[in-house]
Design an enzyme around this catalytic site. Sequence first.
Site, PDB file in Angstrom:
ATOM      1  N   LYS A  88       0.806  -1.236   0.000  1.00  0.00           N
ATOM      2  CA  LYS A  88       0.000   0.000   0.000  1.00  0.00           C
ATOM      3  C   LYS A  88       0.832   1.276   0.000  1.00  0.00           C
ATOM      4  O   LYS A  88       0.408   2.305  -0.550  1.00  0.00           O
ATOM      5  CB  LYS A  88      -0.960   0.000   1.207  1.00  0.00           C
ATOM      6  CG  LYS A  88      -2.013  -1.093   1.158  1.00  0.00           C
ATOM      7  CD  LYS A  88      -2.978  -0.923  -0.006  1.00  0.00           C
ATOM      8  CE  LYS A  88      -4.001  -2.040  -0.045  1.00  0.00           C
ATOM      9  NZ  LYS A  88      -4.892  -1.974  -1.223  1.00  0.00           N
ATOM     10  N   GLU A 117     -10.028   5.621   2.621  1.00  0.00           N
ATOM     11  CA  GLU A 117     -10.845   4.518   3.118  1.00  0.00           C
ATOM     12  C   GLU A 117      -9.870   3.396   3.476  1.00  0.00           C
ATOM     13  O   GLU A 117      -8.753   3.352   2.941  1.00  0.00           O
ATOM     14  CB  GLU A 117     -11.820   4.050   2.022  1.00  0.00           C
ATOM     15  CG  GLU A 117     -11.250   3.069   1.005  1.00  0.00           C
ATOM     16  CD  GLU A 117     -10.181   3.665   0.088  1.00  0.00           C
ATOM     17  OE1 GLU A 117      -9.924   4.886   0.117  1.00  0.00           O
ATOM     18  OE2 GLU A 117      -9.590   2.874  -0.658  1.00  0.00           O
ATOM     19  N   SER A 177       1.638  -9.823  -0.680  1.00  0.00           N
ATOM     20  CA  SER A 177       1.287  -8.405  -0.603  1.00  0.00           C
ATOM     21  C   SER A 177       1.408  -7.829   0.799  1.00  0.00           C
ATOM     22  O   SER A 177       1.604  -6.617   0.955  1.00  0.00           O
ATOM     23  CB  SER A 177      -0.136  -8.199  -1.125  1.00  0.00           C
ATOM     24  OG  SER A 177      -1.038  -9.079  -0.451  1.00  0.00           O
TER      25      SER A 177
HETATM   26  C1  LIG Z   1      -8.062   0.004   0.257  1.00  0.00           C
HETATM   27  C2  LIG Z   1      -8.727  -1.109   0.968  1.00  0.00           C
HETATM   28  C3  LIG Z   1      -7.901  -2.352   1.013  1.00  0.00           C
HETATM   29  C4  LIG Z   1      -6.959  -2.639   1.959  1.00  0.00           C
HETATM   30  N1  LIG Z   1      -6.121  -3.710   1.835  1.00  0.00           N
HETATM   31  C5  LIG Z   1      -6.143  -4.566   0.885  1.00  0.00           C
HETATM   32  C6  LIG Z   1      -5.087  -5.571   0.758  1.00  0.00           C
HETATM   33  C7  LIG Z   1      -5.020  -6.359  -0.400  1.00  0.00           C
HETATM   34  C8  LIG Z   1      -6.077  -6.264  -1.474  1.00  0.00           C
HETATM   35  O1  LIG Z   1      -6.034  -4.983  -2.057  1.00  0.00           O
HETATM   36  P1  LIG Z   1      -5.625  -4.836  -3.601  1.00  0.00           P
HETATM   37  O2  LIG Z   1      -4.168  -5.175  -3.702  1.00  0.00           O
HETATM   38  O3  LIG Z   1      -5.896  -3.405  -3.935  1.00  0.00           O
HETATM   39  O4  LIG Z   1      -6.485  -5.814  -4.348  1.00  0.00           O
HETATM   40  C9  LIG Z   1      -3.994  -7.265  -0.563  1.00  0.00           C
HETATM   41  N2  LIG Z   1      -3.037  -7.426   0.376  1.00  0.00           N
HETATM   42  C10 LIG Z   1      -3.075  -6.696   1.522  1.00  0.00           C
HETATM   43  C11 LIG Z   1      -2.003  -6.905   2.545  1.00  0.00           C
HETATM   44  C12 LIG Z   1      -4.098  -5.752   1.739  1.00  0.00           C
HETATM   45  O5  LIG Z   1      -4.104  -5.025   2.886  1.00  0.00           O
HETATM   46  C13 LIG Z   1      -6.689  -1.833   3.146  1.00  0.00           C
HETATM   47  O6  LIG Z   1      -7.500  -1.014   3.516  1.00  0.00           O
HETATM   48  O7  LIG Z   1      -5.608  -2.013   3.751  1.00  0.00           O
END
Ligand SMILES: CC/C=C(/N=C/c1c(COP(=O)(O)O)cnc(C)c1O)C(=O)O
Length: 387
Positions: free
Chosen positions: A81, A103, A370
Amino acid sequence: SKFGAYGGAYVAESLVQCLNELEEAYIKASQDPEFWKEYESMFEYIGRPSSLYYADRLTEHFGGAKIWLKREDLNHTGSHKLNNAIGQILLAKRLGKTRIIAETGAGQHGVATATVCAKFGMECVVYMGAEDVRRQEMNVFRMKMLGATVVPCTSGTQTLKDAVNEAMREWVTRLDTTHYLIGSAIGPHPFPTIVRDFQRVIGREIKQQLAEKAGKLPDVVVACVGGGSNAIGTFYDFIPDETVRLIGVEAGGHGVNTTLHSATLSKGVPGVVHGAASYIIQDEGGQLIPTHSISAGLDYNSVGPEHAYLKDLGRAEYMVADDIECLTAFRLTTQLEGIIPALESSHGLWGGFQVAKSLPKDKDVVICLSGNGAKDVEEVLLTLKKK
Ligand SMILES: CC/C=C(/N=C/c1c(COP(=O)(O)O)cnc(C)c1O)C(=O)O
């Protein structure tokens, strides 16, 4: 602004001007080498490049293709992120904004946003479903410690889609001072393009690292798909490489033959939500129906429009991992490699494992890890106790 029939900006008139401003600023920035230099100067802060780790025990366990893990979990704040949060706050600075809203579902995007707001001295407000405040409590503590205000959302299912609704609702009243730092490759144009461009560093590094380590392209790249940002970032630079299979793994929740899942591309229908045309989990009347996933970050009714497009093109394939399969991959990765993966990432791991075990040993499967699973261990223990 479109990905085939998908994407676009289906928003109220009040948002059009602000989105046009954002698009203009992004086009200018993306054509300015100084912008990319500034963005890449922050890679050290993120901890980039992230490592491409050969998981020898998982490879041995499944007895098929080599399994490589792209360690986005080792980035600062614990997931991919921050790649997007850094890029967007530099944009927000260029736009003269002083306040950031976001969000969050898993809380990883919330923490990443709070982190860049602390680093760049901006006010930060994060909207988070009350159910996600409960199940990702550690990240709520971190956001507050970093100086953010966390606003629990009690509408709907009190999860990610409700947080997006509330963030958008507030943004439209504060457009002059506030940038909405969207957390995934969703939302009205230009958001899906901006987020993809800030996440594509993942796939670019994988390509370079595997060429160095194995002298070849991956045979398969795999990533979990919530809104779709880590997946599109993993896929994007491989789209022209026809020999590379692109596989996204969505959340099957309690099973895709129940209504309690978040497998949007597998079981959703084309529609419009949160300003974009994409696949949606909705009823015949076009109303969002409650989704479920053990992982907060995948528990969402829609998916980035670029994935809808890649699916219809047949360039990417989309699988499903349900809650149990996710927990199995979580346990295997933890016990065989000593790496505790986020529950979101565990969906991608499960999918990657299934593909790897079906391929011969000379093939290479890269899975995007991720995020870090520290945020999830309490919820996993709770879930296992209920067994
Ligand atoms: C923006 C809302 C999604 C969130 N997280 C999604 C997330 C995801 C899925 O989000 P995407 O990569 O955007 O599909 C995958 N791996 C981890 C560690 C995540 O935290 C958040 O709020 O942290």
